[in-house]
Design a protein around this motif. Structure first.
Motif, mmCIF file in Angstrom:
data_model
loop_
_atom_site.group_PDB
_atom_site.id
_atom_site.type_symbol
_atom_site.label_atom_id
_atom_site.label_comp_id
_atom_site.label_asym_id
_atom_site.label_seq_id
_atom_site.Cartn_x
_atom_site.Cartn_y
_atom_site.Cartn_z
ATOM 1 N N THR A 7 0.845 -1.200 0.000
ATOM 2 C CA THR A 7 0.000 0.000 0.000
ATOM 3 C C THR A 7 0.877 1.246 0.000
ATOM 4 O OG1 THR A 7 -1.680 -1.184 1.269
ATOM 5 C CG2 THR A 7 -1.833 1.214 1.233
ATOM 6 N N TYR A 8 0.566 2.176 -0.893
ATOM 7 C CA TYR A 8 1.199 3.486 -0.923
ATOM 8 C C TYR A 8 0.092 4.519 -0.740
ATOM 9 C CZ TYR A 8 5.293 1.178 -2.953
ATOM 10 O OH TYR A 8 6.369 0.368 -3.175
ATOM 11 N N THR A 9 0.331 5.494 0.106
ATOM 12 C CA THR A 9 -0.681 6.513 0.356
ATOM 13 C C THR A 9 -0.164 7.886 -0.031
ATOM 14 O OG1 THR A 9 0.083 6.809 2.632
ATOM 15 C CG2 THR A 9 -1.696 5.219 2.277
ATOM 16 N N GLY A 10 -1.104 8.772 -0.317
ATOM 17 C CA GLY A 10 -0.770 10.169 -0.584
ATOM 18 C C GLY A 10 -0.019 10.415 -1.867
ATOM 19 N N ILE A 11 -0.303 9.648 -2.910
ATOM 20 C CA ILE A 11 0.368 9.848 -4.193
ATOM 21 C C ILE A 11 -0.333 11.002 -4.901
ATOM 22 C CG2 ILE A 11 0.986 8.824 -6.406
ATOM 23 C CD1 ILE A 11 0.641 6.070 -4.978
ATOM 24 N N GLY A 12 0.404 12.078 -5.133
ATOM 25 C CA GLY A 12 -0.166 13.242 -5.814
ATOM 26 C C GLY A 12 -0.332 12.981 -7.291
ATOM 27 N N LEU A 13 -1.458 13.409 -7.825
ATOM 28 C CA LEU A 13 -1.700 13.219 -9.252
ATOM 29 C C LEU A 13 -1.113 14.339 -10.093
ATOM 30 C CD1 LEU A 13 -5.340 11.864 -9.242
ATOM 31 C CD2 LEU A 13 -3.217 10.594 -9.416
ATOM 32 N N ASP A 14 -0.701 15.421 -9.444
ATOM 33 C CA ASP A 14 -0.144 16.552 -10.157
ATOM 34 C C ASP A 14 0.674 17.366 -9.168
ATOM 35 O OD1 ASP A 14 -1.620 19.185 -12.217
ATOM 36 O OD2 ASP A 14 0.338 18.259 -12.286
ATOM 37 N N ILE A 15 1.512 18.278 -9.644
ATOM 38 C CA ILE A 15 2.307 19.113 -8.737
ATOM 39 C C ILE A 15 1.421 20.161 -8.064
ATOM 40 C CG2 ILE A 15 4.062 20.928 -8.741
ATOM 41 C CD1 ILE A 15 5.848 19.203 -10.250
ATOM 42 N N ASN A 16 0.330 20.539 -8.682
ATOM 43 C CA ASN A 16 -0.586 21.519 -8.117
ATOM 44 C C ASN A 16 -1.101 21.025 -6.769
ATOM 45 O OD1 ASN A 16 -2.693 23.197 -7.470
ATOM 46 N ND2 ASN A 16 -3.691 23.074 -9.484
ATOM 47 N N SER A 17 -1.000 21.856 -5.749
ATOM 48 C CA SER A 17 -1.374 21.424 -4.399
ATOM 49 C C SER A 17 -2.871 21.171 -4.256
ATOM 50 C CB SER A 17 -0.921 22.463 -3.370
ATOM 51 O OG SER A 17 -1.568 23.699 -3.627
ATOM 52 N N ASP A 18 -3.696 21.688 -5.193
ATOM 53 C CA ASP A 18 -5.140 21.445 -5.121
ATOM 54 C C ASP A 18 -5.531 20.121 -5.768
ATOM 55 O OD1 ASP A 18 -5.520 23.843 -3.836
ATOM 56 O OD2 ASP A 18 -5.877 24.964 -5.700
ATOM 57 N N SER A 19 -4.604 19.485 -6.457
ATOM 58 C CA SER A 19 -4.899 18.222 -7.130
ATOM 59 C C SER A 19 -5.135 17.124 -6.106
ATOM 60 C CB SER A 19 -3.746 17.809 -8.039
ATOM 61 O OG SER A 19 -3.567 18.770 -9.042
ATOM 62 N N PRO A 20 -5.982 16.190 -6.446
ATOM 63 C CA PRO A 20 -6.248 15.104 -5.491
ATOM 64 C C PRO A 20 -5.050 14.168 -5.337
ATOM 65 C CG PRO A 20 -7.359 14.687 -7.571
ATOM 66 C CD PRO A 20 -6.747 16.056 -7.668
ATOM 67 N N SER A 21 -5.003 13.544 -4.202
ATOM 68 C CA SER A 21 -4.025 12.489 -3.948
ATOM 69 C C SER A 21 -4.781 11.176 -3.915
ATOM 70 C CB SER A 21 -3.333 12.706 -2.603
ATOM 71 O OG SER A 21 -2.571 13.876 -2.630
ATOM 72 N N VAL A 22 -4.066 10.100 -4.195
ATOM 73 C CA VAL A 22 -4.709 8.790 -4.180
ATOM 74 C C VAL A 22 -3.904 7.825 -3.319
ATOM 75 C CG1 VAL A 22 -5.795 9.040 -6.446
ATOM 76 C CG2 VAL A 22 -3.522 8.041 -6.286
ATOM 77 N N ASN A 23 -4.580 6.802 -2.893
ATOM 78 C CA ASN A 23 -3.948 5.684 -2.204
ATOM 79 C C ASN A 23 -3.939 4.518 -3.184
ATOM 80 O OD1 ASN A 23 -3.779 7.223 0.128
ATOM 81 N ND2 ASN A 23 -5.769 6.552 0.845
ATOM 82 N N LEU A 24 -2.845 3.788 -3.204
ATOM 83 C CA LEU A 24 -2.676 2.667 -4.120
ATOM 84 C C LEU A 24 -2.475 1.403 -3.307
ATOM 85 C CD1 LEU A 24 -2.076 1.516 -6.994
ATOM 86 C CD2 LEU A 24 0.302 2.169 -6.611
ATOM 87 N N LYS A 25 -3.246 0.369 -3.619
ATOM 88 C CA LYS A 25 -3.136 -0.906 -2.912
ATOM 89 C C LYS A 25 -3.042 -2.015 -3.967
ATOM 90 C CE LYS A 25 -5.536 -3.610 0.622
ATOM 91 N NZ LYS A 25 -6.724 -3.638 1.494
ATOM 92 N N VAL A 26 -1.980 -2.818 -3.887
ATOM 93 C CA VAL A 26 -1.754 -3.897 -4.851
ATOM 94 C C VAL A 26 -1.592 -5.205 -4.086
ATOM 95 C CG1 VAL A 26 -0.214 -4.816 -6.625
ATOM 96 C CG2 VAL A 26 -0.667 -2.369 -6.530
ATOM 97 N N THR A 27 -2.389 -6.185 -4.464
ATOM 98 C CA THR A 27 -2.323 -7.508 -3.856
ATOM 99 C C THR A 27 -1.981 -8.522 -4.936
ATOM 100 O OG1 THR A 27 -4.020 -6.887 -2.264
ATOM 101 C CG2 THR A 27 -3.597 -9.238 -2.522
ATOM 102 N N TYR A 28 -0.992 -9.354 -4.659
ATOM 103 C CA TYR A 28 -0.574 -10.409 -5.596
ATOM 104 C C TYR A 28 -1.306 -11.687 -5.233
ATOM 105 C CZ TYR A 28 2.409 -13.843 -7.946
ATOM 106 O OH TYR A 28 2.877 -14.861 -8.726
ATOM 107 N N GLN A 29 -1.964 -12.271 -6.212
ATOM 108 C CA GLN A 29 -2.654 -13.533 -6.013
ATOM 109 C C GLN A 29 -1.817 -14.636 -6.647
ATOM 110 O OE1 GLN A 29 -5.778 -13.862 -4.404
ATOM 111 N NE2 GLN A 29 -5.291 -11.758 -3.836
ATOM 112 N N GLU A 30 -1.253 -15.503 -5.824
ATOM 113 C CA GLU A 30 -0.408 -16.567 -6.353
ATOM 114 C C GLU A 30 -1.276 -17.564 -7.101
ATOM 115 O OE1 GLU A 30 3.048 -19.619 -4.898
ATOM 116 O OE2 GLU A 30 2.492 -17.918 -3.669
ATOM 117 N N THR A 31 -0.836 -17.895 -8.306
ATOM 118 C CA THR A 31 -1.549 -18.855 -9.140
ATOM 119 C C THR A 31 -0.598 -19.993 -9.480
ATOM 120 O OG1 THR A 31 -0.906 -17.622 -11.121
ATOM 121 C CG2 THR A 31 -3.051 -17.100 -10.146
#
Length: 159
Positions: free
Chosen positions: A30-54
Motif C-alpha cells: 500500500t502506498y498513500t498520498g500519491i499526488g496526481l499533479d504538482i498543483n497542491s489542489d490536485s487530489p491524492s490517491v492511495n494505491l493498494k496492490v495484492t498479488y494472487q499466487e496462481t
C-alpha cells in the motif's frame, strides 16, 4: 500487457514498484498520498496492490485498488494556508521526489536489463556444462575400454 501504461503518468512508477514488491514479497503493498499533479489542489490517491499466487501455468494475477485520498479538514473549520516560503519548499520537495522516482525507475530498468543478461549467460553456462558432462562421460567410457584392453595388449607385446 503493461498495466502501468493505463494509469496517469504520476501513478506509473508507484504502480510498477508496487506490482514488483507485491509479487516479490508475496503480500499486499500500500502506498498513500500519491499526488496526481504538482498543483497542491490536485487530489491524492492511495494505491493498494495484492498479488494472487496462481499455478505456474497461469499468468500473474494482481488486485489493484486506486482510491482518492480523503483529506481531513483542519479542526478550526478554516482551510489551511501555507505561507509562501512553506509552499515553495513543498513544491521543491515534490520536484525532488519526482526526480527520485524517475531515477529509481531508471535504476529498476537497468537492473532488469542486467538480470536478463545474467539469465542469458546462465543459460549459456548451463548448456556448456551439459556439453562438458557429456564429453566427460565419453572420455570415461573410452578410458574404461582402454583399461579393459590393456591386459590383451600387454599379453600380445610379450609374445
Amino acid at each position: 500487457m503493461d498495466v502501468t501504461k493505463l494509469v496517469a503518468t504520476s501513478l506509473q512508477l508507484p504502480l510498477h514498484t508496487a506490482l514488483h514488491r507485491a509479487k516479490r514479497e508475496g503480500r499486499t503493498v500500500t502506498y498513500t498520498g500519491i499526488g496526481l499533479d504538482i498543483n497542491s489542489d490536485s487530489p491524492s490517491v492511495n494505491l493498494k496492490v495484492t498479488y494472487q499466487e496462481t499455478n505456474k501455468l497461469a499468468r500473474d494475477f494482481f488486485i489493484i485498488i486506486i482510491q482518492e485520498e480523503i483529506r481531513p479538514q483542519p479542526a478550526s473549520g478554516e482551510p489551511f494556508e501555507a505561507n509562501n516560503e512553506a509552499s515553495q519548499r513543498i513544491i521543491e520537495l515534490e520536484y525532488e521526489l519526482q526526480q527520485t522516482r524517475e531515477n529509481l525507475q531508471a535504476v529498476i530498468e537497468e537492473l532488469e536489463t542486467t538480470n536478463e543478461e545474467q539469465q542469458a549467460t546462465n543459460e549459456e553456462l548451463t548448456a556448456s556444462n551439459e556439453e562438458l558432462q557429456s564429453t566427460n562421460e565419453e572420455l570415461h567410457s573410452v578410458n574404461e575400454e582402454l583399461i579393459r584392453l590393456m591386459p590383451n595388449i600387454s599379453q600380445k607385446s610379450k609374445n
